[in-house]
Write an enzyme that holds these catalytic residues in place. Structure first.
Site, PDB file in Angstrom:
ATOM      1  CD  GLU A 199      -1.424  -2.295   2.108  1.00  0.00           C
ATOM      2  OE1 GLU A 199      -0.247  -2.679   1.979  1.00  0.00           O
ATOM      3  OE2 GLU A 199      -2.230  -2.848   2.875  1.00  0.00           O
ATOM      4  N   GLY A 242       7.918  -2.322  14.047  1.00  0.00           N
ATOM      5  CA  GLY A 242       7.105  -1.251  13.467  1.00  0.00           C
ATOM      6  C   GLY A 242       6.203  -0.568  14.489  1.00  0.00           C
ATOM      7  NE  ARG A 243       3.472  -5.429  17.666  1.00  0.00           N
ATOM      8  CZ  ARG A 243       4.014  -6.310  16.834  1.00  0.00           C
ATOM      9  NH1 ARG A 243       4.096  -6.027  15.542  1.00  0.00           N
ATOM     10  NH2 ARG A 243       4.471  -7.464  17.275  1.00  0.00           N
ATOM     11  CD  GLU A 328       1.165  -5.697  13.541  1.00  0.00           C
ATOM     12  OE1 GLU A 328       2.100  -4.937  13.826  1.00  0.00           O
ATOM     13  OE2 GLU A 328       0.579  -5.648  12.435  1.00  0.00           O
ATOM     14  CG  HIS A 359     -23.791  11.057  24.231  1.00  0.00           C
ATOM     15  ND1 HIS A 359     -24.866  11.276  25.062  1.00  0.00           N
ATOM     16  CD2 HIS A 359     -22.768  11.786  24.732  1.00  0.00           C
ATOM     17  CE1 HIS A 359     -24.516  12.137  26.004  1.00  0.00           C
ATOM     18  NE2 HIS A 359     -23.246  12.453  25.832  1.00  0.00           N
ATOM     19  CE  LYS A 462       2.146  -7.399   5.380  1.00  0.00           C
ATOM     20  NZ  LYS A 462       3.434  -7.140   6.017  1.00  0.00           N
TER      21      LYS A 462
END
Ligand code: F6P
Length: 473
Positions: A199, A242-243, A328, A359, A462
């Protein structure tokens, strides 16, 4: 280090037995029997007060959870994490994100990168060579800098850089970020550790086609970034997942939006929590307590989900950030030895911005059939906001005790929650908060005997998408 199943720990069996004795106990009765509960079940980390008095537990529960942590080898695992040992066993790598915020003790390469980031950010903010900065990235290469920019800038203020974020390969996302921009005055930051994420690469190619000429890359794949034609490459290292990478150059677009001094404050806040995590005894160690209480709720009280409710517009993106961090990392079905586990691991994390969430989905929290343990986050921003937060936590805990009410107006209560109190929304506090959750995730991984630092579950999709694309060509 202990890699046996947690079910073999004597403390696990004791906790299971102990949980039985909690079935009929109501938080209302607990507070009535021990009014000091609100002062006793509290722990402090730098800048954060953690109130877990509304959890369905007592002193014995905490003692048993501490035994469990000891039996799982928590202290050794923590030492290994902080020392940068290769604890990510399936990828044979360290998970050394704490080195990114270690200040003077950070590795030289980290200090050099931070120095370069400061030069670039200050140049971009003072000289304004670009009218717009567009960060292309996804997952960990998007959620962190996006959260920082959203939390710490109001948008449209004088002196604020126009920084946008694109994560989706749906062309509408890039289209919106480029709307009104000119290719010559747009800087594109391609943030991708691998520089292969489909992506992100598709969006980078589309930005090039649109006419953008200035590309910075944040990546560990220098060769691919060079081949792409990036004019500036900020490094990432394979010992940062990455995270867990917002503390690295992945935070660059966030730093462009909020300024580099604020980015340094963000790192400092996390560094303070790292020291607290390393040094505080277990019963006062906020991230460890958050983790153990989560284990208690998930594995012994049977709660399959967990809600995070920041009462702050600035932190509205925090639940999305934590979804990647927690799910993850710990959404795993095999343990470190490759055995399929027969106990629940990470609960489904969800949430939203309080008081807006009241709400929409709080109905289920109060009267639904699922028990959802919640973290409320109070930043003392506004009297109405804080009053509502406390009201929600109390309503969940106590419910109503009036049998004369019709059933649909009754609140069973006994629904557990914690409150994290911080003083302001600022970079330091956001650093503190995220680091707390990172260490919570790590500690839970230790208890569940899973590797929190790989993410093989994303690979099959992927591969299949690539195959389907090739077949359709
Ligand atoms: O597909 C999941 C993932 O690998 C995440 O772990 C990561 O944060 C994201 O994709 C982006 O990866 P990259 O930075 O390599 O583009």
């Amino acid at each position: 280090m202990n890699t046996a199943s947690p079910l073999q720990c004597p403390a696990w069996a004791k906790l299971a037995q102990h949980a039985e004795s909690w079935r009929g106990v109501h938080l209302r009765e607990l507070f009535a029997a021990e009014p000091a509960r609100g002062r006793l079940f509290v722990a402090e980390a730098p800048g954060v007060r953690y109130d877990y008095s509304r959890q369905r537990l007592g002193a014995i529960t905490l003692r048993l959870l501490a035994y469990l942590a000891a039996e799982r080898g928590f202290a050794e695992w923590r030492e290994a994490l902080l020392a940068g040992s290769a604890i990510n066993s399936t990828e044979k790598r360290a998970a050394w994100h704490t080195a990114l915020r270690a200040g003077d003790s950070a590795p030289q390469a980290v200090k050099e990168t931070l120095g370069r980031m400061r030069q670039l950010v200050e140049h971009l903010r003072s000289q304004r060579p670009f009218k717009r900065i567009v960060n292309l990235g996804t997952g960990g290469s998007d959620l962190g800098p996006r959260l920082l920019a959203d939390a710490l800038t109001k948008g449209g203020e004088a002196g604020t850089l126009d920084v946008r974020f694109v994560a989706n390969v749906d062309p509408r996302d890039l289209g919106r970020a480029l709307e009104g921009a000119e290719p010559a005055s747009t800087l594109v930051v391609v943030a991708s550790k691998t520089f292969t994420t489909q992506e992100t690469m598709a969006n980078a190619a589309a930005a090039k086609q649109w006419g953008a000429k200035a590309f910075y890359a944040v990546t560990s794949n220098v060769q691919a970034a060079n081949a792409f034609g990036a004019t500036e490459i900020l490094p990432m290292w394979d010992w940062v997942g990455g995270r867990f990478s917002v503390w690295s150059a992945v935070g660059f677009a966030g730093a462009c939006a909020m300024g580099f001094d604020a980015f340094e404050e963000f790192l400092k806040g996390a560094g303070e929590v790292d020291r607290h995590f390393a040094e505080a005894p277990l019963e006062k160690n906020v991230p460890a307590l958050m983790a153990l209480i989560g284990v208690w709720n998930t594995n012994f009280l049977g709660a399959p989900t967990h809600a995070v409710l920041p009462y702050s517009n600035a932190l509205r993106l925090l639940p999305a950030y934590l979804q990647q961090l927690e799910m993850e990392s710990n959404g795993k079905r095999v343990d470190r030895e490759g055995r399929v586990v027969d106990y629940p691991t990470a609960p489904v994390l969800w949430g939203g911005e309080g008081a807006v969430s009241q709400h929409s989905f709080h109905q289920l929290l109060h009267q639904g059939t699922h028990i959802v343990p919640a973290d409320f986050i109070d930043l003392k921003l506004d009297k109405i906001l804080s009053a509502n937060l406390l009201a929600q936590a109390d309503a969940l805990a106590y419910g109503t005790d009036d049998p004369t009410l019709p059933p649909h107006q009754q609140y069973p209560g006994n629904r557990p929650s914690s409150i994290l109190f911080l003083d302001h929304v600022n970079a330091r506090n956001i650093g503190r908060l995220i680091a707390l959750y990172e260490h919570k995730v790590f500690t839970q991984g230790v208890i569940w005997n899973i590797n929190s630092f790989d993410q093989w579950g994303v690979e099959l999709g992927k591969e299949l998408a690539k195959r389907i694309l090739t077949e359709r060509k």
